[in-house]
Design an enzyme around this catalytic site. Structure first.
Site, mmCIF file in Angstrom:
data_model
loop_
_atom_site.group_PDB
_atom_site.id
_atom_site.type_symbol
_atom_site.label_atom_id
_atom_site.label_comp_id
_atom_site.label_asym_id
_atom_site.label_seq_id
_atom_site.Cartn_x
_atom_site.Cartn_y
_atom_site.Cartn_z
ATOM 1 N N PRO A 13 -8.245 6.469 -9.969
ATOM 2 C CG PRO A 13 -8.072 4.847 -8.479
ATOM 3 C CD PRO A 13 -8.554 5.014 -9.737
ATOM 4 C CG ASN A 14 -3.823 7.400 -6.626
ATOM 5 O OD1 ASN A 14 -3.983 8.600 -5.856
ATOM 6 N ND2 ASN A 14 -3.865 6.405 -6.342
ATOM 7 N NE ARG A 21 0.504 6.614 -8.215
ATOM 8 C CZ ARG A 21 -0.062 5.719 -8.958
ATOM 9 N NH1 ARG A 21 -0.833 6.002 -9.941
ATOM 10 N NH2 ARG A 21 -0.063 4.582 -8.456
ATOM 11 C CE1 TYR A 26 1.735 4.184 -12.982
ATOM 12 C CE2 TYR A 26 2.701 5.039 -11.004
ATOM 13 C CZ TYR A 26 1.879 4.229 -11.606
ATOM 14 O OH TYR A 26 1.407 3.076 -11.063
ATOM 15 C CG ASN A 76 -4.915 3.999 -16.864
ATOM 16 O OD1 ASN A 76 -4.981 3.276 -15.896
ATOM 17 N ND2 ASN A 76 -3.616 4.502 -17.221
ATOM 18 C CB ALA A 79 -5.914 1.360 -7.914
ATOM 19 C CD GLU A 100 -7.885 -2.798 -18.057
ATOM 20 O OE1 GLU A 100 -8.870 -2.981 -17.944
ATOM 21 O OE2 GLU A 100 -6.833 -3.631 -17.878
ATOM 22 C CG HIS A 102 -2.956 -0.900 -17.187
ATOM 23 N ND1 HIS A 102 -3.551 -0.397 -16.141
ATOM 24 C CD2 HIS A 102 -3.581 -1.839 -17.885
ATOM 25 C CE1 HIS A 102 -4.816 -1.022 -16.220
ATOM 26 N NE2 HIS A 102 -4.941 -1.935 -16.922
ATOM 27 N NE ARG A 109 4.107 -1.056 -11.026
ATOM 28 C CZ ARG A 109 3.277 0.066 -10.655
ATOM 29 N NH1 ARG A 109 2.387 0.411 -11.530
ATOM 30 N NH2 ARG A 109 3.489 0.661 -9.474
#
Length: 150
Positions: A13-14, A21, A26, A76, A79, A100, A102, A109
């Site tokens: 998502p996103n 964003r 990012y 990735n 969320a 994975e 990110h 964070r």
């Protein structure tokens, strides 16, 4: 001669909002830009890219990967990394290596981002190296394949 490496790149998502964003976190590359860069950097690797804001669509993509001739998954989950037991179960149900990725450093964070549920099903987690994480994941797949032939 062995067949080309084939990877499914799953984005959560996103990530469709990359480029606009939170560029300080990012960056300014869109997901489409990242896909193009990866394909140009690794023309010998076939990558199929999936992005969805819907958990079930990502679960379906992971499940299909197992029977679709992929050599592995780069994920990735965004969320869903921190919340999706459904994705964890889908990854556990297939016999494919997962790396994975990110873009941001999830450990630098908010506290809730430090925990990766999906990472438990991954052979490794690349975090905080920007969009280079996708490149490094592919490099791992290539090197692990080369190790198998020696």
């Amino acid at each position: 001669m062995s067949r080309a490496l084939r990877l499914l790149v799953v984005n959560g998502p996103n990530l469709n909002m990359l480029g606009t964003r939170e560029p300080a976190i990012y960056g300014t590359r869109t997901l489409s830009h990242i896909e193009t860069e990866v394909r140009e950097a690794f023309p010998e690797v076939t990558t199929d890219w999936v992005q969805s804001n819907h958990e079930g669509e990502l679960v379906d993509a992971v499940q299909r990967a197992a029977s679709s001739g992929y050599d592995g998954i780069i994920m990735n989950a965004a969320a869903f990394t921190h919340t999706s037991v459904a994705l964890v179960d889908a990854l556990a149900a297939i016999d494919l290596p997962v790396v994975e990725v990110h873009i941001s450093n999830i450990h630098a964070r908010e506290d809730f981002r430090e925990r990766t549920l999906t990472g438990r099903q991954a052979v490794g987690v690349i975090t905080g190296l920007g969009t280079w994480g996708y490149h490094l994941a592919i490099r791992w797949f290539l090197l692990s394949r080369a190790d198998e032939t020696h």
